[in-house]
Design an enzyme around this catalytic site. Structure first.
Site, PDB file in Angstrom:
ATOM      1  N   ASP A  25       0.820  -1.201   0.000  1.00  0.00           N
ATOM      2  CA  ASP A  25       0.000   0.000   0.000  1.00  0.00           C
ATOM      3  C   ASP A  25       0.855   1.252   0.000  1.00  0.00           C
ATOM      4  OD1 ASP A  25      -2.433  -1.174  -0.072  1.00  0.00           O
ATOM      5  OD2 ASP A  25      -2.760  -1.164   2.098  1.00  0.00           O
ATOM      6  N   LYS A  58      -3.113   3.946  -3.886  1.00  0.00           N
ATOM      7  CA  LYS A  58      -3.591   5.047  -4.729  1.00  0.00           C
ATOM      8  C   LYS A  58      -2.438   5.632  -5.524  1.00  0.00           C
ATOM      9  CE  LYS A  58      -7.499   6.964  -2.287  1.00  0.00           C
ATOM     10  NZ  LYS A  58      -7.885   7.802  -1.193  1.00  0.00           N
ATOM     11  N   MET A  67      -8.577   8.802   9.406  1.00  0.00           N
ATOM     12  CA  MET A  67      -9.154   9.314   8.146  1.00  0.00           C
ATOM     13  C   MET A  67     -10.131  10.449   8.361  1.00  0.00           C
ATOM     14  SD  MET A  67      -9.902   5.688   6.265  1.00  0.00           S
ATOM     15  CE  MET A  67     -10.465   4.716   7.655  1.00  0.00           C
TER      16      MET A  67
HETATM   17  N1  SAH Z   1      -4.300   0.095   9.110  1.00  0.00           N
HETATM   18  C1  SAH Z   1      -3.883   1.443   9.375  1.00  0.00           C
HETATM   19  C2  SAH Z   1      -4.960   2.451   9.120  1.00  0.00           C
HETATM   20  C3  SAH Z   1      -5.352   2.561   7.675  1.00  0.00           C
HETATM   21  S1  SAH Z   1      -6.554   3.773   7.365  1.00  0.00           S
HETATM   22  C4  SAH Z   1      -3.341   1.526  10.817  1.00  0.00           C
HETATM   23  O1  SAH Z   1      -3.536   0.593  11.583  1.00  0.00           O
HETATM   24  O2  SAH Z   1      -2.744   2.547  11.147  1.00  0.00           O
HETATM   25  C5  SAH Z   1      -5.543   5.149   6.867  1.00  0.00           C
HETATM   26  C6  SAH Z   1      -5.561   6.200   7.933  1.00  0.00           C
HETATM   27  O3  SAH Z   1      -4.628   5.863   8.948  1.00  0.00           O
HETATM   28  C7  SAH Z   1      -5.121   7.569   7.486  1.00  0.00           C
HETATM   29  O4  SAH Z   1      -6.146   8.280   6.836  1.00  0.00           O
HETATM   30  C8  SAH Z   1      -4.749   8.208   8.789  1.00  0.00           C
HETATM   31  O5  SAH Z   1      -5.884   8.608   9.519  1.00  0.00           O
HETATM   32  C9  SAH Z   1      -4.133   7.037   9.521  1.00  0.00           C
HETATM   33  N2  SAH Z   1      -2.680   7.047   9.387  1.00  0.00           N
HETATM   34  C10 SAH Z   1      -1.890   6.144   8.777  1.00  0.00           C
HETATM   35  N3  SAH Z   1      -0.602   6.468   8.919  1.00  0.00           N
HETATM   36  C11 SAH Z   1      -0.565   7.595   9.650  1.00  0.00           C
HETATM   37  C12 SAH Z   1       0.470   8.424  10.149  1.00  0.00           C
HETATM   38  N4  SAH Z   1       1.753   8.144   9.920  1.00  0.00           N
HETATM   39  N5  SAH Z   1       0.136   9.509  10.882  1.00  0.00           N
HETATM   40  C13 SAH Z   1      -1.154   9.808  11.127  1.00  0.00           C
HETATM   41  N6  SAH Z   1      -2.169   9.064  10.676  1.00  0.00           N
HETATM   42  C14 SAH Z   1      -1.881   7.963   9.955  1.00  0.00           C
END
Ligand code: SAH
Length: 510
Positions: free
Chosen positions: A41, A63, A178
């Site tokens: 991803d 994406k 998100m």
């Molecule tokens: N599986 C992932 C979440 C995926 S959904 C997890 O467990 O973290 C994607 C969302 O994760 C983004 O829109 C954001 O809200 C959050 N996200 C992922 N990486 C991030 C980061 N480094 N800092 C802040 N938010 C993050």
């Protein structure tokens, strides 16, 4: 047939953590290194795939810029197809695969298709981003429960899945994934549901990454403050009394000395990793822009000149190592000659610089002579009046002749073993741009200066915006020879000295 030897394929649903490469789990790294196919991803650490096999098939399924995501059915199809083909498949996802990562859906698809799978949890961003911002999601006095909630970045997605009044009444910390675009609505709904307007709230952008930014406000003001600061995805929003702890003394990541500074490292890639890692630990965003590379030469070691088998006439009584590369490559060539460290057992060993001494120690050899200053003159001095009849100098092809000349002056017979040369490495256009916008450019040898200017086609003005960090006097002279004044010079002239000087410079400039 797979590299795993024909056993049935397994699909590993692997969490890659929130972005900091240090938060990849040991199991994730192990599986990445063994994978035949990796489907990955967008929000995975930049270095996550570095350890993949060169022949592994890497498939990006995230994406494209602002474009569409690969349809989930297509990802499912690929997982099943590669799994059925008996491959070792890694499905690498940001954070944790089962926290808003569609890992559950993919596991069901695999089960239905009869493909085995394994789940490797990852550090989820909803816990890690707040942690790096100085916000513990639970706290004995302030929050005994935590809810992970999707804020649905995509406005087309139905929001009915979220029971706002219930969430507002939730007795604990609320963590929204998100939620950047929806932030005004989230705050509104929570307040409408009865959450206090002055409840602390925080948004953490790019959590755990060098560019992490955090905004702390209250539920009433957080949306406006985030908009003022132009906070963008990926971001995590935290609502609850714990959000205030950052400013009560738990903030740490954004307080590291080089936080927010971009530092370009120009030394050869083979040598850059140590310096780059130390800079990252200090909070810097490191751009690797190697302008030289180390090319080993076909040097041959004369086995007769070593004490095994004993040959009193021919043997060396001193070997001088002038660089870590020289030390490493010497042992490679020694092995080519059918010898190992035992061949050096009664030969005096001299090393210039602590890094050279460390490279020797890695090969099981402790230097007898380690001059105070990392220059050839100092080594000759440190030898004192030890008799030297026959010396070998293990070094680069192009090097100063101070050392061989001085040893010959003392009556020694001197052989120079040229083990490698450093050649110019061109910079890609994005690397040149990165240099132009760096806060600091580090120079760790005169050759990094010459070759960087070469890579910039002599355009010294490209360095106008940056502060120039020199490791020592010889390097500083090389800068001046190109009309550039070093902004800082390390003392001692090594990596530690350079890091100290950088930190001191940042403090002085603040
Ligand atoms: N599986 C992932 C979440 C995926 S959904 C997890 O467990 O973290 C994607 C969302 O994760 C983004 O829109 C954001 O809200 C959050 N996200 C992922 N990486 C991030 C980061 N480094 N800092 C802040 N938010 C993050």
């Amino acid at each position: 047939m797979s590299a795993s030897g024909g056993t049935r394929g397994v699909v590993h649903l692997v969490g890659a953590g929130p972005g900091d490469p240090g938060l990849l789990t040991a199991r994730a790294l192990e599986l990445i290194a063994a994978a035949d196919v990796i489907l990955y991803d967008r929000l995975i650490p930049v270095t996550a795939l570095d350890g993949a096999r060169p022949d592994a098939e890497l498939i990006y399924v995230g994406k494209e810029g602002r474009g569409p995501q690969m349809p989930q059915e297509e990802i499912d199809r690929l997982l099943v197809e590669h799994g059925r083909a008996g491959k070792r498949v890694v499905r690498l996802k940001g954070g944790d695969p089962f926290v808003f990562g569609r890992g559950g859906e993919e596991a069901l698809v695999l089960r239905a298709a009869g493909v085995s799978f394994e789940v490797v949890p990852g550090v989820t961003s909803g816990v890690a981003a707040p942690a790096y911002a100085g916000i513990p999601v639970t706290h004995r006095e302030r929050a005994s429960a935590v809810a992970l909630i999707t804020g649905h970045e995509d406005p087309d997605k139905p929001e009915s899945a979220i029971d706002w009044p219930a969430l507002a009444a939730f007795p604990g910390t609320l963590v929204f994934y998100m939620g950047v675009k929806q932030l005004p609505r989230i705050a509104e709904q929570l307040i409408a549901g009865g959450r206090a307007v002055d409840e602390p709230a925080a948004v953490v952008e790019r959590g755990t990454l060098p560019g992490q930014r955090t905004v702390v406000a209250t539920l009433a003001t957080i949306a406006e403050r985030a908009a003022q600061e132009a906070i963008r995805p990926p971001s995590i929003t935290v609502v609850g009394p714990v959000a205030a702890l950052r400013d009560e003394g738990i903030g740490w990541f954004e307080e590291r000395p080089l936080y927010g500074r971009t530092v370009a490292v120009t030394r050869a890639r083979e040598q850059a990793s140590g310096l780059a890692a130390r800079l990252r630990e200090l909070g810097a965003l490191v751009v690797e822009t190697p302008v030289i590379k180390v090319v080993p030469l076909a040097a041959q070691i004369d086995a007769d000149c070593f004490a095994s088998p004993p040959d009193i006439e021919a043997v060396y009584d001193l070997i001088c190592f002038t660089s870590p590369n020289g030390a490493r490559l010497f042992f490679d060539r020694l092995a080519d000659a059918g010898l190992d460290a035992r061949a050096l057992y009664d030969i005096r060993i001299a090393a210039i610089g602590p890094a050279t001494a460390r490279a020797l120690r890695d090969r099981g050899v402790l230097a007898d002579v380690l001059p105070d200053r990392a220059v050839a003159e100092s080594l000759v001095e440190a030898l004192g009046d030890w008799p030297v009849d026959r010396a070998l100098i293990a070094r680069a092809r192009v090097a100063r002749d101070v050392l061989p000349d001085a040893l010959r002056e003392r009556g020694a017979e001197v052989d120079v073993l040229e083990l490698y040369e450093t050649v110019a490495e061109p910079l890609a256009a994005e690397q040149r741009d990165a240099i132009r916008s760096a806060d600091y450019v580090t120079f760790t040898s005169a050759s990094t200066v010459r070759n960087l200017l070469g890579a910039l086609d002599g355009d010294a003005a490209a360095l106008d915006g940056a502060r120039l960090a020199s490791i020592g006097p010889v390097t500083s002279e090389a800068l001046r020879a190109h009309g550039l004044e070093p902004s800082l010079e390390a003392d001692p002239h090594d990596v530690d000295g350079l890091l100290d000087a950088l930190v001191a410079d940042v403090i002085a400039k603040n």
